[in-house]
Every structure is written in C-alpha cells, then in structure tokens.
Design a protein around this motif. Sequence first.
Motif, PDB file in Angstrom:
ATOM      1  N   ILE A 111      26.902  28.911   8.513  1.00  0.00           N
ATOM      2  CA  ILE A 111      26.035  29.426   9.580  1.00  0.00           C
ATOM      3  C   ILE A 111      24.617  29.702   9.086  1.00  0.00           C
ATOM      4  O   ILE A 111      23.795  30.245   9.824  1.00  0.00           O
ATOM      5  N   ASN A 112      24.322  29.338   7.836  1.00  0.00           N
ATOM      6  CA  ASN A 112      22.983  29.495   7.260  1.00  0.00           C
ATOM      7  C   ASN A 112      22.564  30.965   7.202  1.00  0.00           C
ATOM      8  O   ASN A 112      21.416  31.314   7.460  1.00  0.00           O
ATOM      9  N   ARG A 113      23.513  31.795   6.832  1.00  0.00           N
ATOM     10  CA  ARG A 113      23.226  33.219   6.812  1.00  0.00           C
ATOM     11  C   ARG A 113      22.280  33.601   5.674  1.00  0.00           C
ATOM     12  O   ARG A 113      21.493  34.534   5.803  1.00  0.00           O
ATOM     13  N   GLY A 114      22.410  32.943   4.529  1.00  0.00           N
ATOM     14  CA  GLY A 114      21.462  33.195   3.444  1.00  0.00           C
ATOM     15  C   GLY A 114      21.882  34.275   2.475  1.00  0.00           C
ATOM     16  O   GLY A 114      21.129  34.601   1.556  1.00  0.00           O
ATOM     17  N   HIS A 115      23.056  34.883   2.672  1.00  0.00           N
ATOM     18  CA  HIS A 115      23.582  35.847   1.715  1.00  0.00           C
ATOM     19  C   HIS A 115      25.099  35.707   1.699  1.00  0.00           C
ATOM     20  O   HIS A 115      25.687  35.085   2.583  1.00  0.00           O
ATOM     21  N   ASP A 116      25.726  36.284   0.688  1.00  0.00           N
ATOM     22  CA  ASP A 116      27.178  36.233   0.614  1.00  0.00           C
ATOM     23  C   ASP A 116      27.781  37.595   0.948  1.00  0.00           C
ATOM     24  O   ASP A 116      27.056  38.577   1.162  1.00  0.00           O
ATOM     25  N   PHE A 117      29.114  37.654   0.988  1.00  0.00           N
ATOM     26  CA  PHE A 117      29.763  38.914   1.360  1.00  0.00           C
ATOM     27  C   PHE A 117      29.588  40.009   0.304  1.00  0.00           C
ATOM     28  O   PHE A 117      29.403  41.178   0.666  1.00  0.00           O
ATOM     29  N   PRO A 118      29.624  39.691  -0.999  1.00  0.00           N
ATOM     30  CA  PRO A 118      29.346  40.754  -1.973  1.00  0.00           C
ATOM     31  C   PRO A 118      28.001  41.439  -1.743  1.00  0.00           C
ATOM     32  O   PRO A 118      27.861  42.638  -2.029  1.00  0.00           O
ATOM     33  N   CYS A 119      27.025  40.714  -1.232  1.00  0.00           N
ATOM     34  CA  CYS A 119      25.734  41.321  -0.894  1.00  0.00           C
ATOM     35  C   CYS A 119      25.917  42.388   0.181  1.00  0.00           C
ATOM     36  O   CYS A 119      25.342  43.476   0.112  1.00  0.00           O
ATOM     37  N   SER A 120      26.735  42.073   1.195  1.00  0.00           N
ATOM     38  CA  SER A 120      27.008  43.047   2.257  1.00  0.00           C
ATOM     39  C   SER A 120      27.715  44.277   1.688  1.00  0.00           C
ATOM     40  O   SER A 120      27.387  45.414   2.030  1.00  0.00           O
ATOM     41  N   ARG A 121      28.681  44.026   0.815  1.00  0.00           N
ATOM     42  CA  ARG A 121      29.435  45.138   0.228  1.00  0.00           C
ATOM     43  C   ARG A 121      28.497  46.082  -0.533  1.00  0.00           C
ATOM     44  O   ARG A 121      28.596  47.313  -0.407  1.00  0.00           O
ATOM     45  N   ARG A 122      27.588  45.512  -1.317  1.00  0.00           N
ATOM     46  CA  ARG A 122      26.664  46.340  -2.100  1.00  0.00           C
ATOM     47  C   ARG A 122      25.742  47.146  -1.193  1.00  0.00           C
ATOM     48  O   ARG A 122      25.511  48.343  -1.429  1.00  0.00           O
ATOM     49  N   ALA A 123      25.200  46.508  -0.167  1.00  0.00           N
ATOM     50  CA  ALA A 123      24.263  47.193   0.722  1.00  0.00           C
ATOM     51  C   ALA A 123      24.933  48.355   1.446  1.00  0.00           C
ATOM     52  O   ALA A 123      24.356  49.446   1.570  1.00  0.00           O
ATOM     53  N   VAL A 124      26.142  48.126   1.940  1.00  0.00           N
ATOM     54  CA  VAL A 124      26.876  49.195   2.629  1.00  0.00           C
ATOM     55  C   VAL A 124      27.132  50.354   1.674  1.00  0.00           C
ATOM     56  O   VAL A 124      26.916  51.531   2.022  1.00  0.00           O
ATOM     57  N   GLU A 125      27.572  50.055   0.473  1.00  0.00           N
ATOM     58  CA  GLU A 125      27.872  51.104  -0.507  1.00  0.00           C
ATOM     59  C   GLU A 125      26.622  51.898  -0.867  1.00  0.00           C
ATOM     60  O   GLU A 125      26.643  53.141  -0.890  1.00  0.00           O
ATOM     61  N   GLN A 126      25.514  51.208  -1.134  1.00  0.00           N
ATOM     62  CA  GLN A 126      24.282  51.895  -1.527  1.00  0.00           C
ATOM     63  C   GLN A 126      23.728  52.758  -0.394  1.00  0.00           C
ATOM     64  O   GLN A 126      23.117  53.797  -0.649  1.00  0.00           O
ATOM     65  N   THR A 127      23.952  52.340   0.834  1.00  0.00           N
ATOM     66  CA  THR A 127      23.490  53.123   1.988  1.00  0.00           C
ATOM     67  C   THR A 127      24.382  54.336   2.191  1.00  0.00           C
ATOM     68  O   THR A 127      23.897  55.466   2.374  1.00  0.00           O
ATOM     69  N   ALA A 128      25.683  54.135   2.158  1.00  0.00           N
ATOM     70  CA  ALA A 128      26.629  55.223   2.388  1.00  0.00           C
ATOM     71  C   ALA A 128      26.528  56.306   1.322  1.00  0.00           C
ATOM     72  O   ALA A 128      26.649  57.501   1.625  1.00  0.00           O
ATOM     73  N   GLU A 129      26.275  55.909   0.081  1.00  0.00           N
ATOM     74  CA  GLU A 129      26.236  56.910  -0.988  1.00  0.00           C
ATOM     75  C   GLU A 129      25.030  57.834  -0.849  1.00  0.00           C
ATOM     76  O   GLU A 129      24.992  58.896  -1.476  1.00  0.00           O
ATOM     77  N   ARG A 130      24.074  57.473  -0.002  1.00  0.00           N
ATOM     78  CA  ARG A 130      22.928  58.326   0.280  1.00  0.00           C
ATOM     79  C   ARG A 130      23.143  59.184   1.524  1.00  0.00           C
ATOM     80  O   ARG A 130      22.220  59.875   1.969  1.00  0.00           O
ATOM     81  N   GLY A 131      24.332  59.135   2.087  1.00  0.00           N
ATOM     82  CA  GLY A 131      24.637  59.967   3.248  1.00  0.00           C
ATOM     83  C   GLY A 131      24.093  59.436   4.556  1.00  0.00           C
ATOM     84  O   GLY A 131      24.087  60.157   5.561  1.00  0.00           O
ATOM     85  N   ILE A 132      23.655  58.189   4.573  1.00  0.00           N
ATOM     86  CA  ILE A 132      23.114  57.565   5.784  1.00  0.00           C
ATOM     87  C   ILE A 132      24.258  56.931   6.569  1.00  0.00           C
ATOM     88  O   ILE A 132      25.155  56.312   5.992  1.00  0.00           O
ATOM     89  N   THR A 133      24.255  57.089   7.885  1.00  0.00           N
ATOM     90  CA  THR A 133      25.260  56.450   8.728  1.00  0.00           C
ATOM     91  C   THR A 133      25.125  54.934   8.617  1.00  0.00           C
ATOM     92  O   THR A 133      24.021  54.394   8.690  1.00  0.00           O
ATOM     93  N   VAL A 134      26.263  54.246   8.456  1.00  0.00           N
ATOM     94  CA  VAL A 134      26.238  52.801   8.250  1.00  0.00           C
ATOM     95  C   VAL A 134      27.025  52.099   9.351  1.00  0.00           C
ATOM     96  O   VAL A 134      28.181  52.436   9.620  1.00  0.00           O
TER      97      VAL A 134
END
Length: 311
Positions: A156-179
């Motif tokens: 689908i030409n997304r331009g990123h892989d799933f591990p990228c999504s996993r990292r972004a979600v983790e880094q956001t959640a660990e700062r207490g931000i709603t994800v």
Amino acid sequence: MVYLDYGTWLRKRFPFKVQKLSVDAGFTCPNRDGRIGTGGCIYCNNQSFSPVYCNRQLSVREQLEEGKRFFGRKYSDMRYMAYFQSFTNTYADLDHLRRLYEEALEVDGIVGIVIGTRPDCVTPTLLDYLQQLNRHTMVTVEYGIETANDHTLRLINRGHDFPCSRRAVEQTAERGITVGGHIIIGLPGETAEESIAQASIMSELRLDILKIHQMQIIKGTRLAAMYSEHPFHLYSPEEYIETVISYLEHLRPDMAVERFASQSPKELLIAPQWGLKNYELTNLVVNKMKREGRRQGSLSTESNSSIAIPE
C-alpha cells in the motif's frame, strides 16, 4: 456493554459532552513530497474524510470557530477537541507545530487536541513537548498503523514497517500521552483470519483507543486503478460485521473502540456500496453481539485477567 465505546471512555474523563472538530492545517506527507516516496498511500484521498467546515485557506482558529458553529446549533453546551486530521500533522519543525497546537488550545471551548500522524513522523523532542502540553490539557496522538503485516504495508506504499509503529506507540505511551491507533480491515491480500489474528498484536501495544475502518476504493487513487484492472474481494456488510466482532473478541477489553467504519462521500466512493451509515453499521454489530452473547476481549489473552469492560 458488549464493547468499550469511545463515548463511554470520554465520559470518564470529562464531565461534559465533547466533540472532535477536524482541522486542516496545511500539512503534507513524507511519502507524497519525495522524502520517503511519492503518490502517498495507494488508497488515500483526503477529500473522502474531510468535513465541510475544514478549509486549509482559513487559520486554525477560524476553522475551529466554524466547526463550533456547525455543531453548536444542536448542542449549545458542547466542548471540543481540536482534531488535526488531514495528512501528517507532525510533519514540520517544532516551532511551527507549537504555534498551530497552541493556537487551537487558545480557542474558547477547546479542552484538548488530537493529532493524527504517521509513526515515522514523531521525534523524542516533539514527544517531550507534547508531554509538557499534556500536563495542562488532554493530548492524544493518533497513529496510522493500518496493519501489522509488513508485506501489506509495502504493497500500500505506506513507507514504514510495523516495528516503527510499535516504537512510536511505546515512546508516546511512556510519556503519559493518550495513544490512538487506526487500522483497516480488508486490505488487499489480507484474509479475515489474518485481520482477526492481528487483534492480539494490537492488544500488546500500549494503545488507549482504536479506530477500525473497512477498506474503501476511492476515485482518483492508485488503488482504484488496481481494483479496476484486477478486482479483489471486498467484504459484504455481513462478512465485515462478523470479522469486526471476531476482532473485538480477541481485542484487549480495556481498549476503547472509536468506530467500526468510515463513510466516504457517495461521489467519491467506488466500492463497497453498502448503503449503511456509520451508526447503522454500529447498531448491527452491537445487536449481533448481544444476540449471540459475544463480548470484547472474551477470547483475548487478557480475558482471564482482572481487566474488564467498564459498565
């Protein structure tokens, strides 16, 4: 309650009715401007989900005031969250982003912001800023995850892989931000069984909110050309409803589900032509779950833990 809906989740955080107001702040995407690729995701046409009150020629404040007038006629006591929706709303330097977000929060009646973006377009510096902002207002970062299948992401030409999504979600959640996360059921080449299996993968992520959409073929997209040349299977309403319910059964029960479908304008939609509004499809899902005694999380790995759907 057969699933944890977003409205219930919001009511536990605000003592008043809250509506999201979409904003088009003039962003683009890195797989449109050449940084990662060109042409964007093969299914993407932003006209298909931009409300009528969004106009990137207007300022953020002007768009929000227009949105307030649009909804205020029905709900005079409504409060709002500014929803930076169109394209990638973190794809700019921090000073520019700060001006846009803070302009939104200065508008009377705005009680939070929701930032739609890609998992490859956040930085630790930006997340640190959002963490500071989150101390004063509710900040939600909503990531376009789409699928956990890297082969499909390439297709689908997304331009990123799933591990990228996993990292972004983790880094956001660990700062207490709603994800929040967004996934699509029915992507080319993915079976219902594969989609359902991905529910357990999403449950492992530190997501607070999930949006689920059906695959739609929109005019003017590369996917429309692909579908015209080599039509692939699209779900009937009955097939989609059963897949969504099975997905919910395998989904962590404390994850709020914001929606089950997207409703593109008739003049842009090629297929599927279901003739159902979003709330009608939601009612069909809920009624079937009640009839059959099915429930979010009943088949998830969390089902035997202390986590339960709030009543």
